[in-house]
Scaffold this motif. Structure first.
Motif, short mmCIF file in Angstrom:
data_model
loop_
_atom_site.label_atom_id
_atom_site.label_comp_id
_atom_site.label_asym_id
_atom_site.label_seq_id
_atom_site.Cartn_x
_atom_site.Cartn_y
_atom_site.Cartn_z
N THR A 134 14.70 -7.74 2.27
CA THR A 134 15.81 -8.38 2.98
C THR A 134 15.36 -9.20 4.17
OG1 THR A 134 16.20 -6.39 4.30
CG2 THR A 134 17.49 -6.64 2.26
N GLY A 135 14.05 -9.22 4.44
CA GLY A 135 13.52 -10.02 5.53
C GLY A 135 13.60 -9.38 6.90
N ARG A 136 13.95 -8.11 6.95
CA ARG A 136 14.02 -7.42 8.24
C ARG A 136 12.66 -6.94 8.71
NH1 ARG A 136 18.18 -4.63 5.47
NH2 ARG A 136 16.89 -2.78 5.61
N ALA A 137 11.68 -6.91 7.80
CA ALA A 137 10.32 -6.45 8.14
C ALA A 137 9.32 -7.27 7.35
CB ALA A 137 10.17 -4.97 7.83
N HIS A 138 8.10 -7.25 7.82
CA HIS A 138 7.00 -7.94 7.13
C HIS A 138 6.01 -6.89 6.63
CE1 HIS A 138 8.35 -11.85 8.50
NE2 HIS A 138 8.50 -11.32 9.71
N PRO A 139 5.45 -7.10 5.46
CA PRO A 139 4.47 -6.13 4.95
C PRO A 139 3.17 -6.20 5.72
CG PRO A 139 4.61 -8.03 3.50
CD PRO A 139 5.68 -8.21 4.54
N SER A 140 2.51 -5.06 5.79
CA SER A 140 1.20 -5.02 6.43
C SER A 140 0.15 -5.65 5.50
CB SER A 140 0.80 -3.57 6.73
OG SER A 140 0.53 -2.88 5.51
N TYR A 141 -0.99 -5.94 6.06
CA TYR A 141 -2.10 -6.47 5.27
C TYR A 141 -2.44 -5.53 4.12
CZ TYR A 141 -6.88 -7.81 4.08
OH TYR A 141 -8.00 -8.17 3.40
N LEU A 142 -2.48 -4.23 4.40
CA LEU A 142 -2.83 -3.25 3.36
C LEU A 142 -1.81 -3.23 2.24
CD1 LEU A 142 -4.16 -0.30 5.53
CD2 LEU A 142 -5.48 -1.94 4.18
N VAL A 143 -0.54 -3.37 2.58
CA VAL A 143 0.51 -3.41 1.56
C VAL A 143 0.38 -4.68 0.72
CG1 VAL A 143 3.01 -3.60 1.18
CG2 VAL A 143 2.11 -1.90 2.78
N LEU A 144 0.09 -5.79 1.36
CA LEU A 144 -0.10 -7.03 0.61
C LEU A 144 -1.28 -6.91 -0.35
CD1 LEU A 144 0.45 -9.60 3.49
CD2 LEU A 144 1.94 -9.24 1.51
N MET A 145 -2.36 -6.33 0.11
CA MET A 145 -3.53 -6.15 -0.76
C MET A 145 -3.20 -5.23 -1.93
SD MET A 145 -5.71 -8.18 0.48
CE MET A 145 -7.13 -7.74 -0.50
N LYS A 146 -2.47 -4.16 -1.66
CA LYS A 146 -2.08 -3.22 -2.72
C LYS A 146 -1.17 -3.92 -3.73
CE LYS A 146 -1.66 0.97 -4.47
NZ LYS A 146 -2.74 1.67 -5.10
N LEU A 147 -0.23 -4.73 -3.26
CA LEU A 147 0.66 -5.47 -4.15
C LEU A 147 -0.14 -6.37 -5.09
CD1 LEU A 147 3.74 -6.33 -4.69
CD2 LEU A 147 3.14 -8.31 -3.29
N MET A 148 -1.08 -7.12 -4.52
CA MET A 148 -1.87 -8.03 -5.33
C MET A 148 -2.73 -7.28 -6.34
SD MET A 148 -2.87 -11.13 -2.70
CE MET A 148 -3.40 -10.12 -1.33
N GLU A 149 -3.29 -6.17 -5.92
CA GLU A 149 -4.15 -5.38 -6.80
C GLU A 149 -3.35 -4.64 -7.88
OE1 GLU A 149 -6.29 -1.27 -6.06
OE2 GLU A 149 -7.31 -2.89 -4.99
N GLU A 150 -2.33 -3.93 -7.47
CA GLU A 150 -1.55 -3.08 -8.37
C GLU A 150 -0.76 -3.88 -9.40
OE1 GLU A 150 -0.13 0.69 -9.68
OE2 GLU A 150 -1.71 0.26 -8.21
N PHE A 151 -0.27 -5.06 -9.00
CA PHE A 151 0.59 -5.84 -9.88
C PHE A 151 -0.03 -7.18 -10.29
CE2 PHE A 151 3.35 -2.90 -7.62
CZ PHE A 151 4.06 -2.35 -8.70
N VAL B 208 -1.02 -9.83 -8.68
CA VAL B 208 -0.33 -10.96 -8.08
C VAL B 208 -1.34 -11.96 -7.53
CG1 VAL B 208 1.21 -11.66 -6.19
CG2 VAL B 208 1.72 -9.60 -7.52
N ASP B 209 -1.18 -13.21 -7.89
CA ASP B 209 -2.06 -14.27 -7.41
C ASP B 209 -1.73 -14.57 -5.95
OD1 ASP B 209 -3.34 -16.71 -6.83
OD2 ASP B 209 -3.01 -17.49 -8.85
N PRO B 210 -2.71 -14.48 -5.06
CA PRO B 210 -2.43 -14.74 -3.64
C PRO B 210 -1.93 -16.17 -3.40
CG PRO B 210 -4.78 -14.46 -4.00
CD PRO B 210 -4.10 -14.11 -5.28
N ARG B 211 -2.33 -17.12 -4.24
CA ARG B 211 -1.85 -18.50 -4.07
C ARG B 211 -0.34 -18.56 -4.27
NH1 ARG B 211 -5.89 -21.29 -8.13
NH2 ARG B 211 -5.19 -19.41 -9.19
N TRP B 212 0.18 -17.80 -5.24
CA TRP B 212 1.62 -17.74 -5.46
C TRP B 212 2.30 -16.99 -4.33
CZ3 TRP B 212 4.71 -13.38 -6.34
CH2 TRP B 212 6.04 -13.65 -6.65
N LEU B 213 1.72 -15.85 -3.97
CA LEU B 213 2.33 -15.00 -2.96
C LEU B 213 2.49 -15.72 -1.62
CD1 LEU B 213 3.38 -12.12 -2.38
CD2 LEU B 213 1.05 -11.51 -1.72
N PHE B 214 1.49 -16.50 -1.24
CA PHE B 214 1.50 -17.16 0.06
C PHE B 214 1.82 -18.66 -0.03
CE2 PHE B 214 -1.47 -13.55 0.59
CZ PHE B 214 -0.69 -12.82 1.47
#
Length: 67
Positions: A36-53, A55-61
């Motif tokens: 909902t945009g009330r918080a931003h993910p941490s670096y570790l969460v972003l890395m986990k998202l890309m690894e676990e699912f 996710v291409d960082p170029r798309w994500l960012f």
């Protein structure tokens, strides 16, 4: 918005917020806040998202290249 990307990944994986949070090692409230945009993910969460699912960082960012 990064929260929209999180939601797209979660929905594409066919997961509810609880299942998605569990896979990322988070609480449901954290996922909800990011989506909902009330918080931003941490670096570790972003890395986990890309690894676990896979996710291409170029798309994500929204990084566009000529290649």
């Amino acid at each position: 918005m990064i929260g929209d990307k999180f939601k797209k990944v979660r929905q594409a994986a066919g997961l509810n917020q609880y299942e998605f949070a569990k896979r990322l090692g988070m609480k449901v409230s954290g996922i909800s806040s990011i989506e909902t945009g009330r918080a931003h993910p941490s670096y570790l969460v972003l890395m986990k998202l890309m690894e676990e699912f896979n996710v291409d960082p170029r798309w994500l960012f929204d990084i566009y290249t000529d290649d």
